[in-house]
Design an enzyme around this catalytic site. Sequence first.
Site, PDB file in Angstrom:
ATOM      1  N   GLU A 175     -13.311 -15.545   1.575  1.00  0.00           N
ATOM      2  CA  GLU A 175     -14.371 -14.583   1.235  1.00  0.00           C
ATOM      3  C   GLU A 175     -15.382 -15.204   0.273  1.00  0.00           C
ATOM      4  O   GLU A 175     -15.611 -14.712  -0.835  1.00  0.00           O
ATOM      5  CB  GLU A 175     -13.756 -13.311   0.635  1.00  0.00           C
ATOM      6  CG  GLU A 175     -12.850 -12.575   1.630  1.00  0.00           C
ATOM      7  CD  GLU A 175     -12.371 -11.215   1.139  1.00  0.00           C
ATOM      8  OE1 GLU A 175     -12.283 -11.016  -0.081  1.00  0.00           O
ATOM      9  OE2 GLU A 175     -12.087 -10.349   1.980  1.00  0.00           O
ATOM     10  N   GLU A 366      -8.549 -11.234   8.514  1.00  0.00           N
ATOM     11  CA  GLU A 366      -8.020 -10.161   7.659  1.00  0.00           C
ATOM     12  C   GLU A 366      -8.518  -8.829   8.191  1.00  0.00           C
ATOM     13  O   GLU A 366      -9.715  -8.673   8.449  1.00  0.00           O
ATOM     14  CB  GLU A 366      -8.509 -10.286   6.205  1.00  0.00           C
ATOM     15  CG  GLU A 366      -7.792 -11.301   5.397  1.00  0.00           C
ATOM     16  CD  GLU A 366      -8.154 -11.230   3.914  1.00  0.00           C
ATOM     17  OE1 GLU A 366      -8.361 -10.119   3.387  1.00  0.00           O
ATOM     18  OE2 GLU A 366      -8.242 -12.308   3.298  1.00  0.00           O
TER      19      GLU A 366
HETATM   20  C1  BGP Z   1      -9.430  -9.339   0.544  1.00  0.00           C
HETATM   21  C2  BGP Z   1      -8.685 -10.534  -0.003  1.00  0.00           C
HETATM   22  C3  BGP Z   1      -7.219 -10.506   0.138  1.00  0.00           C
HETATM   23  C4  BGP Z   1      -6.605  -9.143   0.182  1.00  0.00           C
HETATM   24  C5  BGP Z   1      -7.441  -8.068   0.816  1.00  0.00           C
HETATM   25  C6  BGP Z   1      -6.973  -6.656   0.571  1.00  0.00           C
HETATM   26  O1  BGP Z   1     -10.574  -9.124  -0.205  1.00  0.00           O
HETATM   27  O2  BGP Z   1      -9.097 -11.722   0.654  1.00  0.00           O
HETATM   28  O3  BGP Z   1      -6.665 -11.399  -0.788  1.00  0.00           O
HETATM   29  O4  BGP Z   1      -5.859  -8.809  -0.880  1.00  0.00           O
HETATM   30  O5  BGP Z   1      -8.784  -8.131   0.471  1.00  0.00           O
HETATM   31  O6  BGP Z   1      -7.335  -6.257  -0.715  1.00  0.00           O
HETATM   32  P1  BGP Z   1      -6.336  -5.547  -1.700  1.00  0.00           P
HETATM   33  O7  BGP Z   1      -5.188  -6.488  -1.829  1.00  0.00           O
HETATM   34  O8  BGP Z   1      -7.022  -5.377  -2.967  1.00  0.00           O
HETATM   35  O9  BGP Z   1      -5.946  -4.288  -1.055  1.00  0.00           O
END
Ligand code: BGP
Length: 472
Positions: A175, A366
């Site tokens: 990201e 993701e």
């Molecule tokens: C993205 C990141 C991840 C992940 C995901 C979900 O921004 O790349 O590392 O964690 O989001 O976010 P969260 O864990 O805060 O629910």
Amino acid sequence: MTNTTSPFPEGFLWGGATAANQIEGAYNQDGKGLSVQDVLPHGLRSPRTPAPTPDNLKLEAIDFYHHYAEDIALFAEMGFKVFRFSIAWSRIFPNGDDKEPNEAGLAFYDRVLDELEKHGIEALVTLSHYETPLHLADAYGGWTDRRLINLYERYARTLLERYGSRVKYWLTFNEINSLVHEPFMSAGIPETEQLTEQDLYQAMHHELVASARATRIAREVAPNAKIGCMIIAMPIYPLSPSPQDAAAVMDLDHSNLAFGDVHTRGAYPGYFLRAMKEKGIELNITDEDRKDLTNTVDFVSFSYYQSVAHTSDPAKLIRGEGNIMGGVPNPTLETSEWGWQIDPIGLRLVINQFWDRWQKPLFIVENGFGAKDQLVDVNGVKTVIDDYRIAYLNDHLVQVGEGIADGADVIGYTSWGCIDLVSATTAQLSKRYGYIYVDRNDDGTGSLERFKKKSFDWYAEVIRTNGATLQG
Ligand code: BGP
């Protein structure tokens, strides 16, 4: 209705995604140095601590460091074709600027790769996933310092030389467009009062050059490797049909798309240069940097969780709870318990936008639904009846199928947090994404035992049928 023919191409890479700091634990074992995550016990909800504190769940996480074989066997049982994980930079170069890599750290990832190969699962490796070595944050100011380009280059070369023949898919920075929103977590940049926009955009430039250098090195030392950039995808809708709102949306979209444009076209786009000029920012870009940037990526990867709305009207510019990009809440959408707006169709929109714009293979690395799960007993077996997660994933995958039917070359999908892990934004374990439940609670208690959720069998079936069982 169940699809009888699947739009997903043969060889589509189904799998799951994780990051080292959110699963591994073992934060100080076998020579690992500290990373920024070791001092962020509550994610983005509170400032960093001077040193690791016991309330930081990431220090032990789900102890993948010692459970990797068991976990990978479960991924194989679901039929994973690919597993996305990151390498903890501070496991390899404990301070980030060490002359020699830490062999014990390298050996750990050899073992992980052995296990994946045993099960015929392809590796998708992120070089830097919100895990900048803490020393680089403290002594250099993180990515604001140009010297990080060379340090990252050394790190990337070490990994590409060591694993380049075993790992086909690589992502340079997780990201990457989060840097301007969350400087410390994303890029090890201390969030002091002195920090300026000039510093942030200079840091962005350093990461873009470092990313392109990794691509250049891969061409030299790992010719079979495919290098991708990784960006947060977030469709933005105008809050009203006014041309002013549409223009505001275009400007905000540009601020995201710039990262993909540089990675795929090898130079800064005009709208970005204009924005810098209007902000009074003068980037230090050398001739060598410009040359480096021409090493463009093989594919574009992205995370997709939600869309947002935007407006030109300052009175209506309310920041939603959503993920790190914020954004104005869209009144037509429902949200998760954490305020993330749920919008499957938005995924089809970004697939089309990215494909039309960049014409590079797309990899969704993701996507997923963070929710509180209840472990229950069904005929003596502990499980979670996570129909809400199945619904979210089904609806998003149907839209991936639509994007493919629209003509986009989508090569894979790795759902986020295929096994429960520590959240990035809130550092909780109770925000669960997995097909596999891990017995660990927000207060740190739990046996670390793994249990299959209902979604485990559901996803296995989706993979087995190459998406034909999705309910459109
Ligand atoms: C993205 C990141 C991840 C992940 C995901 C979900 O921004 O790349 O590392 O964690 O989001 O976010 P969260 O864990 O805060 O629910």
